[in-house]
Design an enzyme around this catalytic site. Structure first.
Site, PDB file in Angstrom:
ATOM      1  N   TRP A 210       0.824  -1.216   0.000  1.00 22.46           N
ATOM      2  CA  TRP A 210       0.000   0.000   0.000  1.00 22.46           C
ATOM      3  C   TRP A 210       0.852   1.257   0.000  1.00 22.46           C
ATOM      4  O   TRP A 210       0.518   2.250  -0.656  1.00 22.46           O
ATOM      5  CB  TRP A 210      -1.017  -0.022   1.148  1.00 22.46           C
ATOM      6  CG  TRP A 210      -2.055  -1.051   0.859  1.00 22.46           C
ATOM      7  CD1 TRP A 210      -2.225  -2.252   1.494  1.00 22.46           C
ATOM      8  CD2 TRP A 210      -3.014  -1.037  -0.206  1.00 22.46           C
ATOM      9  NE1 TRP A 210      -3.241  -2.969   0.893  1.00 22.46           N
ATOM     10  CE2 TRP A 210      -3.746  -2.253  -0.147  1.00 22.46           C
ATOM     11  CE3 TRP A 210      -3.342  -0.118  -1.219  1.00 22.46           C
ATOM     12  CZ2 TRP A 210      -4.773  -2.570  -1.051  1.00 22.46           C
ATOM     13  CZ3 TRP A 210      -4.364  -0.432  -2.116  1.00 22.46           C
ATOM     14  CH2 TRP A 210      -5.065  -1.631  -2.025  1.00 22.46           C
TER      15      TRP A 210
ATOM     16  N   ASP B 103      -1.685   6.746   6.281  1.00 18.70           N
ATOM     17  CA  ASP B 103      -2.767   5.930   5.722  1.00 18.70           C
ATOM     18  C   ASP B 103      -3.149   4.892   6.771  1.00 18.70           C
ATOM     19  O   ASP B 103      -2.526   3.843   6.884  1.00 18.70           O
ATOM     20  CB  ASP B 103      -2.295   5.249   4.441  1.00 18.70           C
ATOM     21  CG  ASP B 103      -3.325   4.255   3.894  1.00 18.70           C
ATOM     22  OD1 ASP B 103      -4.406   4.118   4.504  1.00 18.70           O
ATOM     23  OD2 ASP B 103      -3.031   3.616   2.869  1.00 18.70           O
TER      24      ASP B 103
ATOM     25  N   LYS C  77     -12.984  -1.369   6.845  1.00 18.21           N
ATOM     26  CA  LYS C  77     -12.376  -2.309   7.791  1.00 18.21           C
ATOM     27  C   LYS C  77     -12.900  -2.010   9.201  1.00 18.21           C
ATOM     28  O   LYS C  77     -13.735  -2.731   9.700  1.00 18.21           O
ATOM     29  CB  LYS C  77     -10.862  -2.220   7.705  1.00 18.21           C
ATOM     30  CG  LYS C  77     -10.372  -2.545   6.263  1.00 18.21           C
ATOM     31  CD  LYS C  77      -9.030  -1.997   5.999  1.00 18.21           C
ATOM     32  CE  LYS C  77      -8.670  -1.883   4.542  1.00 18.21           C
ATOM     33  NZ  LYS C  77      -8.753  -3.091   3.757  1.00 18.21           N
TER      34      LYS C  77
HETATM   35  N1  PMP Z   1      -4.410   1.599   2.026  1.00 19.04           N
HETATM   36  C1  PMP Z   1      -4.487   0.473   2.756  1.00 19.04           C
HETATM   37  C2  PMP Z   1      -3.559   0.295   3.917  1.00 19.04           C
HETATM   38  C3  PMP Z   1      -5.426  -0.501   2.426  1.00 19.04           C
HETATM   39  O1  PMP Z   1      -5.510  -1.628   3.144  1.00 19.04           O
HETATM   40  C4  PMP Z   1      -6.288  -0.294   1.311  1.00 19.04           C
HETATM   41  C5  PMP Z   1      -7.351  -1.284   0.911  1.00 19.04           C
HETATM   42  N2  PMP Z   1      -7.245  -2.552   1.345  1.00 19.04           N
HETATM   43  C6  PMP Z   1      -6.154   0.883   0.573  1.00 19.04           C
HETATM   44  C7  PMP Z   1      -5.213   1.807   0.966  1.00 19.04           C
HETATM   45  C8  PMP Z   1      -7.018   1.167  -0.610  1.00 19.04           C
HETATM   46  O2  PMP Z   1      -8.280   1.492  -0.138  1.00 19.04           O
HETATM   47  P1  PMP Z   1      -9.529   1.732  -1.069  1.00 19.04           P
HETATM   48  O3  PMP Z   1      -9.875   0.410  -1.686  1.00 19.04           O
HETATM   49  O4  PMP Z   1     -10.563   2.238  -0.122  1.00 19.04           O
HETATM   50  O5  PMP Z   1      -9.149   2.730  -2.096  1.00 19.04           O
END
Ligand code: PMP
Length: 358
Positions: free
Chosen positions: A101, A170, A194
């Site tokens: 991520w 994040d 989550k």
């Molecule tokens: N950052 C992290 C740490 C994540 O776990 C996720 C999704 N699993 C995201 C960003 C992306 O999130 P989204 O699908 O809401 O764009």
């Protein structure tokens, strides 16, 4: 019948919240309508929206000089919105790369400004956090971005980095899992699916001095200042997701707040890591100092048994344990709505499986 759901996100929601939403579904608080069928500008909905914000502020003890924004586009939209709002086009920004991520946040930011990857966990195959003494932070970064919890790798910072530039985090897969000191951050953001509520909502907590700096060309719906001025209702927000997040915040308060929730999360994680470490059959590759409380990846001694493990786990009501497609193996996500009984059941199943196949 409800199963034990270990999904990484969208993830388990508290049963009490789902039941309340069900009970209110067709006749929301005597209105004769669903909450989805009323105007976001109605007095009744604005009260819901404001109460959700107030409860989130209470839970995280958010100081008054921070705005709470309810956004759309997930955390991924913020990967672009952050450089657009916080960094002029010629700015340098620092990113810590601790996994999948962080890497996505980096490649998106690189489209908008000069990214310095100040630390990279590549050498540990993204199973650790590089020592702070090795970080190469810039002199005058517009901000420092990191991912406190890597949802796929299961790597979690046990500390908040000390940096001079505004710190951007994040927190998609760790927000509300324990108390944090919001005042250490310039901006916190998290996709909802989550620990907050249904997918479709993204919460941002931003310090006031970082507002009003969006570069030219920033879409209005992503301009933090504009969104804050409109109370996150610049356009129609995802009203049902916002309402449901509000029910989750109330549920967290009824659980005793984040100190109590954090203790439960610590106990859940400890139980699962102990099962893994003592087994000699399962293995978690992450440096014990940086193991996630929320996402626990683990491998079986023989990958040929993966499918059997999943099939039998499914039959035992233990669902969504397959690891991310990029890493394989297993992953158990232990968000707030996953009770300790789920972890006990998983742990017992793992030991039994090992006795039969190990
Ligand atoms: N950052 C992290 C740490 C994540 O776990 C996720 C999704 N699993 C995201 C960003 C992306 O999130 P989204 O699908 O809401 O764009």
């Amino acid at each position: 019948m409800r199963v034990f759901n270990f999904a990484a996100g969208p993830a388990a929601l508290p049963l009490a919240v789902l039941e309340q939403a069900r009970d209110e579904m067709t006749d929301w608080r005597g209105s004769g309508m669903s909450v989805m069928e009323v105007s976001h500008r109605s007095k009744a909905f604005i009260a819901v929206a404001q109460q959700a914000e107030a409860d989130l502020r209470e839970l995280l003890d958010i100081p008054a000089h921070y705005k709470v924004l309810f956004l759309q586009g997930g955390a991924t939209a913020q990967f672009a919105a952050i450089p657009m709002n916080l960094a002029p086009p010629d700015a340098r920004v620092d990113y810590l790369n601790t996994g999948a991520w962080s890497a996505k946040a980096i490649s998106e930011a690189a489209r908008y400004c000069q990214v310095n990857v100040a630390a990279d966990a590549r050498d540990s195959h993204y199973t650790s956090v590089p020592p702070v003494s090795d970080w190469k932070l810039s002199q005058a970064a517009a901000y420092v971005h990191y991912t406190p919890n890597e949802t796929i790798g299961g790597v979690e910072f046990g500390f908040v980095p000390e940096v001079s530039a505004p710190l951007v985090a994040d927190m998609s897969s760790t927000i509300l899992s324990r108390p944090i000191d919001v005042s250490r951050f310039g901006l916190i953001y998290a996709g909802a699916q989550k620990n907050i509520g249904p997918a479709g909502l993204c919460v941002a907590i931003v310090r006031d001095d970082l507002l009003g700096k969006a570069r030219r060309g920033t879409p209005g719906v992503w301009d933090y200042q504009a969104v804050a001025a409109a109370g996150s209702m610049l356009n129609t927000p995802p009203t049902f997701a916002w309402y449901l997040a509000g029910l989750v915040f109330k549920w967290l308060r009824a659980q005793g707040g984040l100190a109590a929730v954090g203790e439960r999360n610590r106990a859940k994680a400890e139980l699962l890591y102990t099962t893994i470490d003592q087994s000699g059959f399962y293995r978690n590759p992450v440096d014990p100092a940086y193991r996630s409380w929320m996402n626990v990846p683990f491998m079986l001694a023989a990958p040929a048994l993966d499918q059997t493990f999943l099939t039998e786990a499914n039959a035992a009501g233990l669902r969504n344990l397959e690891g991310h497609r990029s890493v394989g193996g297993m992953r158990a996500s232990l968000y707030n709505a996953t009770p300790i009984d789920a972890v006990r059941a998983l742990s017992a199943f793992m030991l039994d499986f090992m006795r039969r196949y190990g």
